[in-house]
Design a protein around this motif. Structure first.
Motif, short mmCIF file in Angstrom:
data_model
loop_
_atom_site.label_atom_id
_atom_site.label_comp_id
_atom_site.label_asym_id
_atom_site.label_seq_id
_atom_site.Cartn_x
_atom_site.Cartn_y
_atom_site.Cartn_z
N LEU A 49 66.03 23.27 68.73
CA LEU A 49 66.16 21.90 69.21
C LEU A 49 64.83 21.40 69.75
CD1 LEU A 49 69.54 22.11 71.19
CD2 LEU A 49 69.17 21.12 68.91
N THR A 50 64.58 20.10 69.58
CA THR A 50 63.41 19.45 70.13
C THR A 50 63.86 18.19 70.84
OG1 THR A 50 61.99 20.26 68.34
CG2 THR A 50 61.15 18.44 69.65
N ALA A 51 63.33 17.96 72.04
CA ALA A 51 63.60 16.74 72.81
C ALA A 51 62.32 15.93 72.91
CB ALA A 51 64.11 17.10 74.20
N GLU A 64 62.70 24.31 71.84
CA GLU A 64 63.32 25.61 72.08
C GLU A 64 62.41 26.72 71.55
OE1 GLU A 64 68.09 25.79 72.18
OE2 GLU A 64 67.26 25.30 70.23
N GLN A 65 62.34 27.81 72.28
CA GLN A 65 61.56 28.96 71.81
C GLN A 65 62.29 29.71 70.71
OE1 GLN A 65 60.72 31.23 75.33
NE2 GLN A 65 59.05 29.89 75.97
N HIS A 66 63.61 29.73 70.79
CA HIS A 66 64.44 30.41 69.79
C HIS A 66 65.68 29.56 69.52
CE1 HIS A 66 61.98 33.97 70.57
NE2 HIS A 66 62.21 33.79 71.87
N THR A 73 59.53 25.48 75.43
CA THR A 73 58.13 25.18 75.69
C THR A 73 58.00 23.69 75.97
OG1 THR A 73 57.66 24.75 73.34
CG2 THR A 73 57.38 27.01 74.12
N GLY A 74 56.99 23.33 76.74
CA GLY A 74 56.76 21.91 77.02
C GLY A 74 56.97 21.58 78.48
N THR A 379 70.86 23.48 83.36
CA THR A 379 69.61 24.17 83.65
C THR A 379 68.44 23.26 83.30
OG1 THR A 379 69.51 25.16 81.43
CG2 THR A 379 70.63 26.44 83.17
N SER A 380 67.28 23.56 83.85
CA SER A 380 66.08 22.81 83.54
C SER A 380 65.34 23.48 82.39
CB SER A 380 65.15 22.75 84.76
OG SER A 380 65.77 22.03 85.81
N ALA A 381 64.85 22.68 81.44
CA ALA A 381 64.11 23.24 80.31
C ALA A 381 62.73 23.69 80.75
CB ALA A 381 64.00 22.20 79.21
#
Length: 381
Positions: A49-51, A64-66, A73-74, A379-381
């Motif tokens: 996933l990407t936000a 997402e890392q996986h 990441t980010g 949770t916090s990314a």
């Protein structure tokens, strides 16, 4: 999408405005008057996933890392000088993500310039290509160009990008790319009275559809077959909140359109076989409704998320797809958020709800590994 929510105004909800901004992990500056959008949480071909979050002069990106998490990441910063903090995000069958926005700048002689621009991301976590210019429907009239609305975008079944803007007459102008990468001329699709952002969607059969809010109706444009010009379809009598339209595929060749009612803030749903818009649950929401069609306990369901008007918290609801008569119950979850929440399926097939906290932090809640649609703790990314 715009990270910071809109103030109510008599002018079109996507009219030119001063830009708001935020610092990653910091306190946001005053809200933008641009409307929030959803669709900013995207799953790539690799399942991650990407936000995306537009801020002043940049787009922030978390990845997402996986597939399926838990690590991210980010936020990474994608430079976007001059671009309004409002994005339309379109993804094709190839997984490529198109970030489409409106850039305001000045030419060497000081003349203001307004252009629809887009940047392309091929794979999750990889670099985004430089912003490319699509232009505007009024290349010889900077004053008219400055008054166009924020763009809506969709990628067709051939992988071509289509962009649409509200024009100065309150209708729609659109421009389409072709597989070779070239662009057709801007086309005037007509219409009038549009009060807010346009929504562009495509059915699994490859037919595009446009909807736009007006004071007392929802305007529609459809295609009879792929590749043909849009035609005006029958309007939907309604009072949609200007910045609240969203759409979802709910059946073969069918889209269901959703919005918040301008009078009471409830969610309304409509598709061409309906006699009148259906009311889905009670209570008022703000901005567009995030939508996700997926199976829950083996049943075809439409999942909805919105920002609650009373508390500012995310709210979640679900109902059997196209069975609006059963209604829906909205459940508050998490802490207050800004903008509109987003929904997606992660790489493990779980429903993921995402929202931005007032300090700009990306917050995530995933579906529990149990029957039903209960979410794990945020949770916090």
């Amino acid at each position: 999408m715009a990270v910071w929510s809109a103030r109510r105004s008599r002018r079109p909800a996507d009219a030119p405005s001063r830009r708001g901004a935020a610092r990653p992990g910091g306190t946001p500056l005053p809200d933008s008057s641009l409307p929030a959008t959803t669709g900013w949480l995207v799953r790539g071909k690799d399942g991650r996933l990407t936000a995306y979050a537009p801020v002043d002069g940049a787009v922030l990106r978390w990845t997402e890392q996986h597939p399926g998490g838990p690590g991210w990441t980010g936020p990474e910063t994608i430079p976007a000088p001059g671009i309004e903090p409002h994005l339309s995000i379109a993804q094709g069958a190839d997984g490529y993500v198109h970030l489409v926005g409106l850039r305001r700048s000045r030419l060497a002689d000081g003349t203001p310039a307004t252009d629809v621009v887009f940047a392309l991301q091929y794979q999750s976590g990889l670099a985004v290509r430089d912003w490319a210019v699509v232009g505007n429907p009024y290349p010889d009239d900077p004053e008219h160009a400055a008054r166009i609305g924020t763009p809506a975008a969709v990628v067709d079944s051939e992988g071509s990008l289509h962009v649409f803007v509200r024009n100065v007459g309150g209708g729609i102008c659109g421009r389409s790319s072709v597989p070779s990468g070239k662009w057709n001329k801007w086309a005037d699709l007509k219409g009038s009275g549009i009060t807010g952002p346009i929504r562009a969607s495509i059915t699994p059969e490859g037919l595009m559809e446009l909807v736009a809010p007006a004071e007392d109706r929802v305007l529609r444009w459809t295609q009879e077959t792929k590749g043909v010009k849009f035609q005006r379809a029958e309007d939907v009598p309604a009072r949609p909140e200007a910045g609240s339209l969203s759409s979802e595929n709910t059946g073969p060749g069918r889209l269901t359109h959703y919005w918040h009612d301008a009078d009471d803030g409830t969610v309304r749903a409509w598709r061409p076989d309906a006699k009148a818009p259906a009311v889905l649950g009670t209570g008022a929401g703000t901005g567009p409704v995030a939508l996700l069609r997926t199976a829950v306990d083996g049943h075809d369901c439409t999942i909805m998320a919105r920002r609650d008007a009373a508390t500012g918290r995310p709210a979640l609801a679900a109902y059997p797809t196209e069975d609006e008569a059963l209604g829906a119950t909205w459940t508050l979850t998490g802490d207050p958020c800004v903008g509109a929440p987003a929904l997606a399926l992660d790489g493990r097939g779980r429903v993921v709800m995402a929202a931005f906290a007032p300090d700009g932090t990306l917050r995530i809640a995933r579906q529990k590994p149990e029957p039903g649609l209960a979410l794990e703790a945020w949770t916090s990314a």
